[in-house]
Write an enzyme that holds these catalytic residues in place. Structure first.
Site, PDB file in Angstrom:
ATOM      1  N   HIS A 180      85.882 -26.697 -46.072  1.00  0.00           N
ATOM      2  CA  HIS A 180      85.521 -27.306 -44.918  1.00  0.00           C
ATOM      3  C   HIS A 180      86.160 -26.817 -43.639  1.00  0.00           C
ATOM      4  O   HIS A 180      85.826 -26.484 -42.471  1.00  0.00           O
ATOM      5  CB  HIS A 180      85.809 -28.985 -44.622  1.00  0.00           C
ATOM      6  CG  HIS A 180      85.773 -29.563 -43.581  1.00  0.00           C
ATOM      7  ND1 HIS A 180      84.466 -29.729 -42.846  1.00  0.00           N
ATOM      8  CD2 HIS A 180      86.603 -30.006 -42.798  1.00  0.00           C
ATOM      9  CE1 HIS A 180      84.594 -30.349 -41.532  1.00  0.00           C
ATOM     10  NE2 HIS A 180      85.961 -30.453 -41.717  1.00  0.00           N
ATOM     11  N   ARG A 223      78.450 -23.588 -46.623  1.00  0.00           N
ATOM     12  CA  ARG A 223      79.488 -23.043 -45.988  1.00  0.00           C
ATOM     13  C   ARG A 223      80.410 -22.687 -47.258  1.00  0.00           C
ATOM     14  O   ARG A 223      80.702 -23.439 -48.293  1.00  0.00           O
ATOM     15  CB  ARG A 223      80.473 -24.119 -45.245  1.00  0.00           C
ATOM     16  CG  ARG A 223      80.677 -25.279 -46.352  1.00  0.00           C
ATOM     17  CD  ARG A 223      81.962 -26.230 -45.519  1.00  0.00           C
ATOM     18  NE  ARG A 223      82.189 -27.325 -45.827  1.00  0.00           N
ATOM     19  CZ  ARG A 223      82.770 -27.960 -47.049  1.00  0.00           C
ATOM     20  NH1 ARG A 223      83.214 -26.935 -47.933  1.00  0.00           N
ATOM     21  NH2 ARG A 223      83.036 -29.149 -47.624  1.00  0.00           N
ATOM     22  N   TYR A 235      85.893 -30.259 -55.472  1.00  0.00           N
ATOM     23  CA  TYR A 235      84.836 -31.157 -55.696  1.00  0.00           C
ATOM     24  C   TYR A 235      83.448 -30.498 -55.968  1.00  0.00           C
ATOM     25  O   TYR A 235      82.259 -30.953 -55.739  1.00  0.00           O
ATOM     26  CB  TYR A 235      84.624 -32.005 -54.384  1.00  0.00           C
ATOM     27  CG  TYR A 235      84.857 -31.099 -53.210  1.00  0.00           C
ATOM     28  CD1 TYR A 235      83.696 -30.593 -52.740  1.00  0.00           C
ATOM     29  CD2 TYR A 235      86.039 -31.161 -52.098  1.00  0.00           C
ATOM     30  CE1 TYR A 235      83.663 -29.757 -51.289  1.00  0.00           C
ATOM     31  CE2 TYR A 235      86.086 -30.274 -51.035  1.00  0.00           C
ATOM     32  CZ  TYR A 235      85.045 -29.450 -50.679  1.00  0.00           C
ATOM     33  OH  TYR A 235      84.754 -28.810 -49.405  1.00  0.00           O
TER      34      TYR A 235
END
Length: 368
Positions: free
Chosen positions: A259, A255, A268
């Site tokens: 998210h 992706r 992250y």
């Protein structure tokens, strides 16, 4: 570690056997993938403008959803995990219903009871899904068992992310499906991250090996290769329809954004990682091959994008003009006849609204 099933390489070259698909089917696959990307682009902009509340885009993983779902028959079921809305549109969910649900307006078939980006469509066997991780998996298994009891020939494809493989629903569903040999295809869309938890931190083993533990084949697929995703689903669905039991497909993709519209992935993961996957873009790859094959004319993508944006924008304007969901829907549908205690509560609610005015939309943080 097993090799991934692959037909098209990242540069668009044919590395596997060319599928027996006519040019119309191949062209339509490209259009469906492109529609997903155009639709996601519009939805994300609308969310940033405060016009819809939540978006979970499929940018970078269009081949996984469209390729695999395109192999399902009209009577098959598609149980969503989050990013399969574009596949639902391909299978019959009207674009108007898709957008009405994003706005949660009077045309929303969920009557505003689901957060936006949570679609459903009875006509194409696309059940409403939940943000609770993995709950759709045992639901799909039970429904597939019921389909077999009724003598139907339908296959139930249930989609979920790599994070869901750590849920109780995954293990329960896989175990029951293996024992009962129900016509289910488990589709793990391994997109690299379960929000901020990497796939490598999720499990020490390979995701496809989890199928073997429950008595079914586990197949790893290049999830950015639309043709490989379609072929893998064709084979798994044929196996399920023949009474040979379930299959676990693991579609390895990525992706590109966060998210969801509430997530900041820069916290992250590195830009180097994102760039490496950007070079494996599923639409660019398929476009290159289709152009080389003469299925797609050079420059056709731009023309198609213009047409798709016009289609999407027209539907957006229609749904933005639609009225809000009627307040009475708060107490409808649960009971055949609205009970007295709900009537009292609703009347009290209306009295408060009449006295103080209608509630105003907030601008606070939206849940993941």
């Amino acid at each position: 570690m097993a090799d991934s099933l692959q037909i098209l390489d990242a540069d668009g070259s044919l590395v596997g056997e060319r599928p027996v698909l006519d040019d119309v089917v191949l062209h339509d696959l490209f259009v469906h993938m492109l529609r997903v990307r155009c639709l996601d682009e519009r939805m994300l902009k609308l969310q940033r403008a405060g016009r819809v509340g939540f978006v979970g885009t499929a940018l970078g993983s269009e081949a996984a959803a469209i390729g695999s779902a395109s192999a399902l028959a009209a009577g098959d079921w598609l149980w969503s995990g989050l990013r399969e809305g574009g596949a639902a549109v391909m299978r019959g969910l009207p674009l108007s219903e898709y957008l009405a649900q994003m706005y949660c307006n009077a045309n929303d078939t969920a009557k505003g009871r689901q957060m936006c980006n949570h679609f459903q469509h009875k006509g194409s066997h696309y059940p409403s899904w939940s943000s609770v991780i993995g709950t759709q998996i045992p639901h799909a298994v039970g429904s597939a068992y019921a389909s077999r009891m009724r003598g139907e020939n339908s296959v139930h494809a249930v989609y979920f992310g790599d994070g869901a493989t750590s849920s109780n629903g995954f293990h329960s569903g896989m175990n029951f499906a293996g024992v009962w040999k129900v016509p289910v295809v488990f589709v793990c869309v391994d997109n690299g991250w379960a929000i901020s938890v990497s796939s490598e931190s999720q499990t020490l083993g390979e995701y496809e090996d989890k199928g073997i533990a429950y008595g079914m084949p586990g197949v790893k697929v290049d999830g950015n290769d639309v043709l490989a995703c379609r072929q893998a689903m064709e084979q798994a669905a044929e196996r399920a329809r023949a009474g040979e039991g379930p299959t676990l497909l693991v579609l390895k993709t990525y992706r590109m954004p966060g998210h969801s519209s509430s997530d900041d992935p820069s916290k992250y993961r590195s830009e180097e990682e994102v760039q490496a996957w950007r070079e494996k873009d599923p639409i660019d790859r398929f476009e290159t091959w289709l152009t080389d094959e003469g299925v797609l004319a050079k420059g056709a993508r731009g023309v198609l994008e213009t047409e798709l944006f016009e289609e999407i924008d027209t539907a957006i304007h229609e749904q933005e003009a639609a009225p809000a969901m009627a307040l009475k829907t708060l107490v409808e549908d649960v009971y055949e006849t609205i009970p007295t205690h709900l009537k009292r509560q609703y009347n009290a609610f209306v009295a408060v609204a009449e006295r103080f005015g209608s509630a105003q939309a907030g601008d606070g943080a939206f849940p993941l």
